[in-house]
Design a protein around this motif. Structure first.
Motif, PDB file in Angstrom:
ATOM      1  N   HIS A 196       7.979  -0.610   7.024  1.00  0.00           N
ATOM      2  CA  HIS A 196       6.735  -1.449   6.793  1.00  0.00           C
ATOM      3  C   HIS A 196       7.173  -2.965   6.678  1.00  0.00           C
ATOM      4  N   GLN A 224      10.175   4.968   6.067  1.00  0.00           N
ATOM      5  CA  GLN A 224       9.066   4.453   6.952  1.00  0.00           C
ATOM      6  C   GLN A 224       9.107   3.035   7.394  1.00  0.00           C
ATOM      7  N   VAL A 283      -2.076   5.338  -5.270  1.00  0.00           N
ATOM      8  CA  VAL A 283      -2.124   4.170  -4.008  1.00  0.00           C
ATOM      9  C   VAL A 283      -1.401   4.678  -2.924  1.00  0.00           C
ATOM     10  N   PRO A 284      -1.560   4.112  -1.797  1.00  0.00           N
ATOM     11  CA  PRO A 284      -0.632   4.375  -0.628  1.00  0.00           C
ATOM     12  C   PRO A 284       0.807   3.415  -0.740  1.00  0.00           C
ATOM     13  N   LEU A 285       1.693   4.013   0.067  1.00  0.00           N
ATOM     14  CA  LEU A 285       2.825   3.318   0.073  1.00  0.00           C
ATOM     15  C   LEU A 285       2.796   2.033   0.483  1.00  0.00           C
ATOM     16  N   HIS A 286       1.822   1.704   1.350  1.00  0.00           N
ATOM     17  CA  HIS A 286       1.922   0.044   1.849  1.00  0.00           C
ATOM     18  C   HIS A 286       1.256  -0.767   0.714  1.00  0.00           C
ATOM     19  N   THR A 287       0.688  -0.397  -0.500  1.00  0.00           N
ATOM     20  CA  THR A 287       0.199  -1.065  -1.484  1.00  0.00           C
ATOM     21  C   THR A 287       1.552  -1.455  -2.203  1.00  0.00           C
TER      22      THR A 287
END
Length: 437
Positions: free
Chosen positions: A258, A256, A309-313
């Motif tokens: 980011h 992904q 927690v989400p990946l973006h964190t």
């Protein structure tokens, strides 16, 4: 922006507050006042921020007062460090802050500077004669700053040589500690002091230390710690132990895009993947993998959190690690973090701590600036220092003072040169005597 639009009174208030914050750590008024002059000198436009140049700028007749501040004056340098940390936490504190730890090198000549030896340092990108300091940074949406420091003492060449430790003034209770152990001390001190933070991140040197990971899990603090490609993790419901680089080969279609953080030329985009590893109730573990979109280079992180927690964190926390590298560069370029000319344990810690105080002034001033005109970028630490120096810290000195220092410098340099020549001549004479014998 016109100079008149700046709140110059605020600049002076923050400078005065910095000195007032640490004033109680000095037994006498003279070193207290000298410390204020020292910090202002670090913020000034002086090219090399040594005791000589700072004393000249402060109007002193010689550098002895500045040198005494770093060597023999009575003041509690660790308490000053704690005051700096507390001040920064008050100004920048955020519950989702990230603590970042890393080391930086200070290139040195000779063998007498405390902790010096030939060792790898990222400052030079190779093995050089240097000291290494391990630092802790506090990173929040409002700003980032250095809040702690430890000097690394090599085990064989220093901790195994009591004579060298004594000569450098190292306290008797200081023994060998690895860089991860020093990082653990600083992280524990920050949390024990109540610094709000939810995450810790660091590079492979620290990510490989199981003690650091255990400490953070015990405190229920999340981490994103880099590890080497040969690290093994449990996958497949804890049934398989596999190298992290082999895991990366098995997920070619799950990357992904980011951005880990904004850069000077735009977002720093990477391809990311994450895999849940062995976990227990009430905690969450992942292997985070970063791939460079151009070169395909991979980086690996062990991640833990007490909550999902989400990946973006995780990506954001991983990207916070670069903040400490930028702080090292800013500290060296702007406030002379590496300009010190001291050899002993006390002098190193005092010089570094006062540089951290000067950097804290710039950080807080930057964080308190109002929103900038959208047509220009916000004031940076470097620009704040430039304005501070031009509009607040200007110190016109009489020509007689400048001439006095020119004579003083050249006299001291001549004395040092005579001493070097005499030492070499004695060495040459002894060599001839030994050869004839």
């Amino acid at each position: 922006m016109r100079p008149a639009a700046l709140d110059l009174d605020r600049y002076r208030i923050i400078l005065d507050e910095a000195v007032a914050r640490v004033a109680g750590r000095f037994v006498r008024a003279e070193p207290r006042a000298t410390a204020g002059q020292f910090v202002e000198g670090l913020l000034s436009g002086v090219e090399r921020k040594t005791c000589w140049s700072l004393a000249e700028r402060a109007g002193h007749a010689d550098p002895q007062v500045m040198q005494r501040l770093l060597r023999t004056a009575v003041w509690d340098v660790d308490a000053v460090r704690d005051d700096i940390r507390d001040w920064l936490v008050e100004q920048l504190g955020h519950p989702d802050a990230v603590l970042v730890t890393d080391e930086t090198g200070f290139l040195k000549k000779g063998v007498c500077s405390v902790g010096v030896q030939r060792q790898y340092t990222g400052t030079a990108g190779r093995v050089e004669n240097s000291q290494v300091g391990v630092f802790l940074a506090y990173v929040t949406p409002a700003g980032r700053a250095l809040i702690d420091r430890r000097l690394y003492l090599p085990e064989t060449t220093w901790c195994g040589r009591p004579d060298r430790l004594t000569a450098a003034g190292v306290p008797n209770d200081v023994g060998f500690a690895t860089k991860p152990a020093l990082a653990r001390q600083m992280i524990a001190a920050a949390f024990d002091a109540g610094a709000p933070a939810s995450w810790v991140t660091a590079d492979e040197v620290y990510g490989a230390d199981p003690g650091l990971r255990a400490d953070l899990e015990h405190r229920r603090i999340g981490y994103v710690l880099a590890v080497g490609c040969d690290r093994r993790v449990h996958v497949n419901d804890d049934r398989t132990l596999v190298r992290v680089d082999e895991v990366a080969e098995r997920i070619p279609t799950e990357w992904q895009l980011h951005s880990c953080r904004p850069g000077a030329k735009g977002p720093r985009d990477y391809l990311w993947a994450w895999i849940t590893t062995a976990t227990r109730p009430g905690e969450h573990r992942w292997l985070l993998i970063r791939r460079n979109r151009t070169t395909g280079e991979l980086a690996f992180y062990l991640c833990w959190s007490p909550r999902p927690v989400p990946l973006h964190t995780l990506v954001t926390v991983a990207g916070s690690r670069w903040s400490i590298e930028e702080l090292f560069q800013t500290g060296k370029d702007q406030v002379g973090l590496d300009h010190y000319q001291v050899r002993g344990w006390t002098g190193w810690h005092r010089s570094i701590t006062l540089a951290m105080l000067a950097l804290a002034v710039l950080t807080i001033l930057t964080a308190q600036q109002p929103d900038a005109d959208p047509k220009i970028i916000a004031l940076t630490v470097a620009e704040i220092r430039r304005l501070l120096n031009a509009l607040v810290l200007t110190r016109p000195l009489p020509p007689e003072h400048t001439l006095h220092w020119s004579i003083w410098r050249r006299t001291s340099q001549a004395r040092a040169r005579r001493s070097h020549y005499q030492r070499r001549l004695r060495g040459r004479a002894e060599w001839w005597v030994d050869r004839r014998a």
